[in-house]
Write a protein that holds these residues in place. Structure first.
Motif: not given
Length: 338
Positions: A118-139
Motif C-alpha cells: 500500500g502507498y501513502l503519497q506525500g506532498s513533496d516528491p523529492a523528499a523520498g519514501t519511507i518503507l515500513l514492512t513485516a512478513h505475512l507468511d509462517h510455517l
C-alpha cells in the motif's frame, strides 16, 4: 480591566480551548480491539499456518491489501493493484530438504509468493519514501497426527503484519505527510526472505528514493532482557535510525542478543544489502514459542503489542514530515552475507 481587554482575553481563551480540543482530536489512539481483530483472523486455525507460497499466504496478502484499501492507501507507483507476486520454484537441498527459490519463469514445480503493498503519497516528491514492512507468511502445518499440528504464527509474524497495518491506519488518517510511505507485507520470509528479495529487485519506487526501512518482527511479547514496554532494534549500533526514533518517543532500544545475529535474519537485511538503512524492531528475541505450534493467541501480550505500535505513531509521523535522513555509522552497512 477595560471591556476591550476583557473581550480580548475571553477570545484568546476560546482560541486556546479550541486549539486544545483540536490537538486532542488529532492525536491517534491504536485501539486494542483493532489489534486483536487482526490477530484473531491471521492466527486462526482457519488460516492453516499461512504457509509460504501457498493459497493461505495469498489469502493473507489479500486480507492485508483490503485493510490498506479501507484505510485509504493507494496503489504504489507503476502497480495496478495492491498485490505483487513472484514465481518461486521448489528444489531439494543436498541434505534432502525441500526449499523454494525465486525463478524468472514458471516451471512444473513453480508456485507464487505474494507481497501486499500500500502507498501513502506525500506532498513533496523529492523528499523520498519511507518503507515500513513485516512478513505475512509462517510455517503452515506439520505431519503430526496427535496434538496441535498448526503453526499459527500469532507472534511470528502476524504481530508485525498487524503493526504495519495499524501504522498505515494511523498515518493515513492524519494530516498529509511530506514524505511518501510504502507499507509492505512480504511473502515467503520463512523460506529465505524471498518476498523481500523480489521486492528489492522490483521496487515500485527507485531504491535511491527509499529513505529508510523499519521491519516489524515478533512484537507480540515483551523481552525480559529489555526495559518494560521497550522493543529491541536489531543492529542498533549500525546506524542512527533507532536512537533518533527513540529521541522522538519510540519505545525502542539496543538488541541484547548480538550473538544471535538477528540483524541478518529478517527481511530488513535484503534491503540493507542494497545500501538502505534498514533495521528490525522486535519484542522477545528468544521467545519460547518460536516456530512452535503454541505460537498462538493465548501466548500473545496484546497490551504490550498495542502500546508498542502506539509509541511509533508520532515518531513515524515526525520522520515522514522531516528532512532527517538516517545514515549508516562507520562500518555499519553490510557488504555481503555476514
Amino acid at each position: 480591566m477595560t471591556m476591550f481587554l476583557k473581550r480580548t482575553v475571553a477570545a484568546l481563551g476560546l482560541l486556546l480551548g479550541c486549539a486544545a480540543i483540536h490537538a486532542q482530536q488529532s492525536s491517534w489512539v491504536v485501539k486494542p480491539e483493532w489489534v486483536r481483530a487482526h490477530e484473531e483472523f491471521l492466527a486462526s486455525d482457519a488460516m492453516g499456518g499461512r504457509q509460504s507460497a501457498s493459497r493461505w499466504e495469498e489469502i493473507t496478502a489479500n486480507y492485508v491489501a483490503s485493510e490498506f484499501i479501507a484505510y485509504g492507501l493507494k496503489t504504489a507507483p507503476g502497480m495496478s493493484g495492491y498485490i505483487q507476486s513472484a514465481d518461486v520454484d521448489v528444489y531439494t537441498t543436498p541434505t534432502g530438504r525441500q526449499r523454494l527459490r525465486l525463478v524468472d519463469a514458471p516451471t512444473k514445480t513453480s508456485r507464487k509468493t505474494f507481497n501486499a503493498i500500500g502507498y501513502l503519497q506525500g506532498s513533496d516528491p523529492a523528499a523520498g519514501t519511507i518503507l515500513l514492512t513485516a512478513h505475512l507468511d509462517h510455517l503452515g502445518t506439520s505431519d503430526a497426527t496427535d496434538g496441535d499440528n498448526i503453526y499459527n504464527g500469532a507472534n511470528d509474524d502476524a504481530s508485525g503484519t498487524t503493526a504495519v497495518m495499524e501504522l498505515a491506519h494511523a498515518l493515513a488518517a492524519g494530516p498529509k505527510l511530506k514524505r511518501s510511505v510504502l507499507f509492505v507485507c512480504y511473502g515467503s520470509e520463512e523460506l529465505g526472505g524471498l518476498g523481500s528479495t523480489y521486492f528489492g529487485k522490483h521496487p515500485p519506487v527507485p531504491l535511491k528514493e527509499l529513505v529508510t526501512n523499519l521491519e516489524f518482527e515478533m512484537i507480540g511479547a515483551q523481552d525480559p532482557k529489555m526495559p518494560n514496554g521497550v522493543m529491541l532494534v536489531t543492529g542498533w549500533e549500525r546506524s542512527n535510525l533507532g536512537p533518533t526514533l527513540k529521541e522522538h518517543g519510540a519505545l525502542l532500544g539496543p538488541d541484547p542478543y548480538p550473538e544471535q545475529h538477528f540483524f541478518q535474519r529478517s527481511d530488513n537485511f535484503s534491503l540493507a544489502l542494497l545500501g538502505i538503512v534498514a533495521h528490525t524492531a522486535a519484542g522477545w528475541g528468544t521467545v519460547p514459542t518460536y516456530h512452535k505450534p503454541n505460537d498462538d493467541m493465548a501466548h500473545l501480550d496484546l497490551p504490550f503489542m498495542t502500546a508498542a505500535i502506539q509509541s511509533l505513531v508520532e515518531p513515524m509521523r515526525w520522520l515522514a514530515s522531516s528532512d532527517f535522513v538516517p545514515q549508516w555509522n562507520k562500518g555499519g552497512q553490510p557488504k555481503g552475507r555476514e
